[in-house]
Motif scaffolding. Structure first.
Motif, PDB file in Angstrom:
ATOM      1  N   ILE A 317       0.864  -1.182   0.000  1.00 32.92           N
ATOM      2  CA  ILE A 317       0.000   0.000   0.000  1.00 32.92           C
ATOM      3  C   ILE A 317       0.895   1.224   0.000  1.00 32.92           C
ATOM      4  N   LEU A 318       0.801   2.028  -1.042  1.00 31.91           N
ATOM      5  CA  LEU A 318       1.625   3.231  -1.187  1.00 31.91           C
ATOM      6  C   LEU A 318       0.882   4.422  -0.579  1.00 31.91           C
ATOM      7  N   SER A 319       1.470   5.041   0.434  1.00 30.23           N
ATOM      8  CA  SER A 319       0.835   6.196   1.088  1.00 30.23           C
ATOM      9  C   SER A 319       1.912   7.212   1.462  1.00 30.23           C
ATOM     10  N   THR A 320       2.706   7.569   0.477  1.00 36.46           N
ATOM     11  CA  THR A 320       3.867   8.431   0.724  1.00 36.46           C
ATOM     12  C   THR A 320       3.527   9.909   0.780  1.00 36.46           C
ATOM     13  N   GLY A 321       2.258  10.278   0.594  1.00 30.30           N
ATOM     14  CA  GLY A 321       1.817  11.639   0.832  1.00 30.30           C
ATOM     15  C   GLY A 321       2.380  12.663  -0.132  1.00 30.30           C
ATOM     16  N   ALA A 322       2.449  13.895   0.346  1.00 27.10           N
ATOM     17  CA  ALA A 322       2.887  15.020  -0.479  1.00 27.10           C
ATOM     18  C   ALA A 322       3.732  15.962   0.371  1.00 27.10           C
ATOM     19  N   ARG A 323       4.382  16.890  -0.299  1.00 29.29           N
ATOM     20  CA  ARG A 323       5.231  17.863   0.390  1.00 29.29           C
ATOM     21  C   ARG A 323       4.925  19.246  -0.172  1.00 29.29           C
ATOM     22  N   TRP A 324       5.424  20.288   0.525  1.00 36.63           N
ATOM     23  CA  TRP A 324       5.196  21.648   0.060  1.00 36.63           C
ATOM     24  C   TRP A 324       5.763  21.825  -1.344  1.00 36.63           C
ATOM     25  N   ARG A 325       4.986  22.460  -2.202  1.00 39.93           N
ATOM     26  CA  ARG A 325       5.431  22.734  -3.567  1.00 39.93           C
ATOM     27  C   ARG A 325       6.402  23.915  -3.564  1.00 39.93           C
ATOM     28  N   SER A 326       7.483  23.780  -4.294  1.00 33.29           N
ATOM     29  CA  SER A 326       8.469  24.852  -4.416  1.00 33.29           C
ATOM     30  C   SER A 326       8.130  25.743  -5.605  1.00 33.29           C
ATOM     31  N   MET A 327       8.654  26.956  -5.578  1.00 30.15           N
ATOM     32  CA  MET A 327       8.463  27.868  -6.704  1.00 30.15           C
ATOM     33  C   MET A 327       9.313  27.469  -7.903  1.00 30.15           C
ATOM     34  N   ASN A 328      10.433  26.782  -7.623  1.00 26.82           N
ATOM     35  CA  ASN A 328      11.368  26.366  -8.673  1.00 26.82           C
ATOM     36  C   ASN A 328      11.886  27.557  -9.477  1.00 26.82           C
ATOM     37  N   VAL A 329      12.343  28.563  -8.756  1.00 28.26           N
ATOM     38  CA  VAL A 329      12.934  29.730  -9.404  1.00 28.26           C
ATOM     39  C   VAL A 329      14.369  29.885  -8.891  1.00 28.26           C
ATOM     40  N   PRO A 330      15.226  30.573  -9.649  1.00 29.73           N
ATOM     41  CA  PRO A 330      16.600  30.788  -9.188  1.00 29.73           C
ATOM     42  C   PRO A 330      16.630  31.445  -7.809  1.00 29.73           C
ATOM     43  N   GLY A 331      17.502  30.938  -6.950  1.00 28.88           N
ATOM     44  CA  GLY A 331      17.678  31.507  -5.622  1.00 28.88           C
ATOM     45  C   GLY A 331      16.859  30.852  -4.536  1.00 28.88           C
ATOM     46  N   GLU A 332      15.779  30.119  -4.901  1.00 31.85           N
ATOM     47  CA  GLU A 332      14.918  29.538  -3.863  1.00 31.85           C
ATOM     48  C   GLU A 332      15.668  28.482  -3.052  1.00 31.85           C
ATOM     49  N   ALA A 333      16.300  27.535  -3.739  1.00 34.02           N
ATOM     50  CA  ALA A 333      17.013  26.479  -3.030  1.00 34.02           C
ATOM     51  C   ALA A 333      18.211  27.044  -2.256  1.00 34.02           C
ATOM     52  N   GLU A 334      18.892  28.006  -2.842  1.00 39.35           N
ATOM     53  CA  GLU A 334      20.083  28.582  -2.203  1.00 39.35           C
ATOM     54  C   GLU A 334      19.734  29.275  -0.895  1.00 39.35           C
ATOM     55  N   TYR A 335      18.538  29.888  -0.839  1.00 40.64           N
ATOM     56  CA  TYR A 335      18.181  30.666   0.351  1.00 40.64           C
ATOM     57  C   TYR A 335      17.087  30.009   1.188  1.00 40.64           C
ATOM     58  N   ARG A 336      16.867  28.702   0.960  1.00 36.55           N
ATOM     59  CA  ARG A 336      15.931  27.981   1.833  1.00 36.55           C
ATOM     60  C   ARG A 336      16.479  27.989   3.254  1.00 36.55           C
ATOM     61  N   ASN A 337      15.629  28.353   4.202  1.00 30.18           N
ATOM     62  CA  ASN A 337      16.003  28.512   5.617  1.00 30.18           C
ATOM     63  C   ASN A 337      16.974  29.666   5.847  1.00 30.18           C
ATOM     64  N   LYS A 338      17.169  30.490   4.824  1.00 26.66           N
ATOM     65  CA  LYS A 338      17.955  31.717   4.959  1.00 26.66           C
ATOM     66  C   LYS A 338      17.094  32.914   4.546  1.00 26.66           C
ATOM     67  N   GLY A 339      15.799  32.748   4.745  1.00 22.54           N
ATOM     68  CA  GLY A 339      14.846  33.767   4.352  1.00 22.54           C
ATOM     69  C   GLY A 339      13.684  33.198   3.570  1.00 22.54           C
ATOM     70  N   VAL A 340      13.910  32.094   2.856  1.00 25.43           N
ATOM     71  CA  VAL A 340      12.825  31.371   2.186  1.00 25.43           C
ATOM     72  C   VAL A 340      12.293  30.338   3.158  1.00 25.43           C
ATOM     73  N   ALA A 341      11.007  30.415   3.471  1.00 25.00           N
ATOM     74  CA  ALA A 341      10.407  29.555   4.484  1.00 25.00           C
ATOM     75  C   ALA A 341       9.071  29.018   3.977  1.00 25.00           C
ATOM     76  N   TYR A 342       8.573  27.995   4.676  1.00 20.65           N
ATOM     77  CA  TYR A 342       7.329  27.348   4.264  1.00 20.65           C
ATOM     78  C   TYR A 342       6.338  27.232   5.411  1.00 20.65           C
ATOM     79  N   CYS A 343       6.733  27.648   6.610  1.00 23.49           N
ATOM     80  CA  CYS A 343       5.855  27.556   7.775  1.00 23.49           C
ATOM     81  C   CYS A 343       5.774  28.914   8.468  1.00 23.49           C
ATOM     82  N   PRO A 344       4.730  29.708   8.196  1.00 25.94           N
ATOM     83  CA  PRO A 344       4.635  31.038   8.817  1.00 25.94           C
ATOM     84  C   PRO A 344       4.462  30.968  10.325  1.00 25.94           C
ATOM     85  N   HIS A 345       3.794  29.941  10.827  1.00 31.30           N
ATOM     86  CA  HIS A 345       3.604  29.814  12.272  1.00 31.30           C
ATOM     87  C   HIS A 345       4.949  29.596  12.971  1.00 31.30           C
ATOM     88  N   CYS A 346       5.791  28.764  12.355  1.00 30.51           N
ATOM     89  CA  CYS A 346       7.079  28.439  12.981  1.00 30.51           C
ATOM     90  C   CYS A 346       8.061  29.600  12.896  1.00 30.51           C
TER      91      CYS A 346
END
Length: 529
Positions: A317-346
């Motif tokens: 039974i495959l139930s691997t779910g989903a993850r936050w979708r990225s913008m896939n633009v230049p700079g997003e991966a480089e600055y993840r957790n350096k200003g690019v975030a996915y959890c406003p509450h946190c």
């Protein structure tokens, strides 16, 4: 500091302390120090095994919880209220000698860790992901005197946050160097320190007998599938990258039928405990990399794991779910957790008084913008479509806020930074075609989910969006392979729906088992004829 009801409850918990505990407070003249003193006085008054002392730690206000006469201690820099109050209570109990409910082999591995480990965790009081990390490191400190941990409220110690450029919580430092960011459980932290753990886990998995039902994924769909399969009395296993899945990152759950309100981590813990009530082989921290169909009808399906081991089962039974979708633009991966975030509450509290953007105009994006507007200097919400897609009531609230700018028909094209942190973003006006830039310090991406199916390409039929195609019974294109939850083509990605689909997939898998002759039995029958 604590009301009468909370004092009564806490007093009951503190009766479980078996060894003397000292609360060593390092305070100054600030209001926060006075609040902390009031909290510690309240705690000390509830147990004759707790003593309040004064200390001189460099971080003020802070306090240590120390087992008297030993090197066992944990420290909180800031007031551990909100989501961290449970962390405070557990630290008091564990430092005070109350035994942990963690597995005996995991506790033994912690005690056997060889080295001196000085952990610092930056948290925010609104972060639902932080307590898991804080509590795990506190427990490790209570079990092994060579492990030290201080939990630091990032909003209170802004100078440290700025100096270390902490832009996401929880952020963990080990011996002064970055160690990890984001939610981690005790098992994950120990595995990262114990370098031989992955190899030992792989060897143990290689010896496992084939399952009758093997569930890949430990979110709501996977947990429900495991429970329903196990209740049939058949050999059931669960392999999950992290048990709980996306639910662990969910702040508030208010539409789970019969439960008016809960939080993701609480629900995830309840799911795991429910699965453990049955005879289910739970294999956590296991990432699936390939699915190999059965070579013959009724044969064994294989799932290859990232650590090199292979699991076999009559049904999967495959139930691997989903993850936050990225913008896939230049700079997003480089600055993840350096200003690019996915959890406003946190991470929102780390951007207090700063300028941020929210990408996405659905309910999640608009809710994030409303939430952030109360903390930051200014919010720019950018929606790709020509209009917002959020509920009307949310849109009215959003437009009433004076420090929010809404941009529609905007396509984010690039994240800018100075090498260490985000400094802005560029977006294209999809109506006029102009390219514009916004100067800011944070970007919160809220543009939906993407299914975790990259590892399945070429084996089961996937939709154009990458979701696993299933029929009304949860059957995939491969015989004996079923799927459930957010990873499938079933519409409406909701927890209650995922649970129902997981239960259905398990019942379908059981039906498949009782109607399918195992390959080895078929061979014996042919030989006898």
């Amino acid at each position: 500091m604590l009301d009468a009801t909370l004092k009564t409850q806490l007093k009951g918990y503190l009766e479980r302390i078996t060894q003397p505990v000292e609360l060593v407070a390092s305070l100054d003249d600030t209001p926060k120090s006075q609040e902390m003193l009031g909290l510690l006085e309240d705690i000390a008054s509830l147990s004759d095994k707790i003593t309040l002392l004064r200390g001189d730690d460099a971080r003020t206000p802070s306090f240590a919880i120390q087992r008297a006469g030993t090197d066992i201690a944990v420290r909180f820099a800031g007031l551990p209220m909100g989501h961290e109050f449970n962390s405070l209570v557990l630290a008091l109990l564990q430092v005070g000698g109350h035994p942990s409910k963690e597995a005996a082999d995991l506790i033994a591995r912690i005690k056997d860790l060889d080295g001196d480990f000085r952990f610092e965790t930056y948290f925010s009081l609104s972060c639902q992901n932080c307590p898991d990390v804080v509590q795990a490191l506190n427990l490790m400190s209570a079990l092994n005197p060579r492990i030290k941990h201080v939990a630091i409220d990032g909003a209170l110690f802004q100078a440290e946050v700025e100096a270390r450029q902490v832009m996401a919580v929880p952020s963990v430092y080990l011996n002064g160097e970055p160690f990890a960011q984001g939610r981690m459980g005790l098992e994950q932290i120990v595995a990262k320190l114990d370098t031989g753990a992955a190899a030992r886990a792989a060897e143990a998995i290689k010896t496992k007998a084939p399952f009758e039902v093997l569930v890949i994924g430990g979110g709501p769909a996977g947990a429900a599938a495991a429970i329903y399969a196990a209740r049939k009395g058949i050999r059931t296993g669960v392999a999950a990258e992290r048990f709980g899945g996306q639910v662990l990152d969910t702040m508030a759950i208010e539409n789970f039928i019969s439960v008016s309100h809960t939080e993701g981590p609480k629900l995830a813990a309840a799911l795991e405990q429910h699965v453990k009530d049955y005879d289910v082989d739970i294999m956590n921290l296991q990432l699936a990399e390939a699915l190999v169909p059965a070579p013959v009808p009724g044969g064994l399906i294989e799932v290859k794991l990232a650590n090199g081991a292979t699991l076999k089962s009559r049904t999967v039974i495959l139930s691997t779910g989903a993850r936050w979708r990225s913008m896939n633009v230049p700079g997003e991966a480089e600055y993840r957790n350096k200003g690019v975030a996915y959890c406003p509450h946190c991470d929102g509290p780390l951007f207090k008084g700063k300028r941020v953007a929210v990408i996405g105009g659905g309910n999640s994006g608009v809710e994030a913008a409303i939430d952030l507007a109360g903390l930051v200097a200014h919010v720019t919400l950018i929606e790709f479509d020509s209009q917002l897609r959020a509920d009307a009531v949310l849109q009215r609230k959003l437009h009433s806020l004076p420090n929010v700018t809404v941009i529609t028909s905007g396509q984010t094209t690039e994240v800018h930074g100075d090498g260490a942190k985000v400094t802005g973003l560029s977006y294209k006006d999809r109506v006029g075609g102009e390219l514009r830039q916004v100067d800011l310090e944070g970007i919160f991406v809220q543009i939906g989910l993407v299914p975790n199916t990259e590892w399945l390409k070429g084996t089961v039929a996937l939709s154009p969006r990458g979701e696993i195609e299933v029929d009304a019974r949860g059957q995939t294109s491969l015989p004996g392979v079923f799927a459930a939850g957010d990873v499938t083509t079933v519409p409406y990605k909701q927890i209650v729906i995922a649970m129902g689909e997981g239960s259905k997939a398990a019942l379908s898998a059981f039906d498949h088992l009782i109607r399918t002759v195992p390959a080895e039995e078929a061979e014996l029958t042919v030989a006898a004829e």
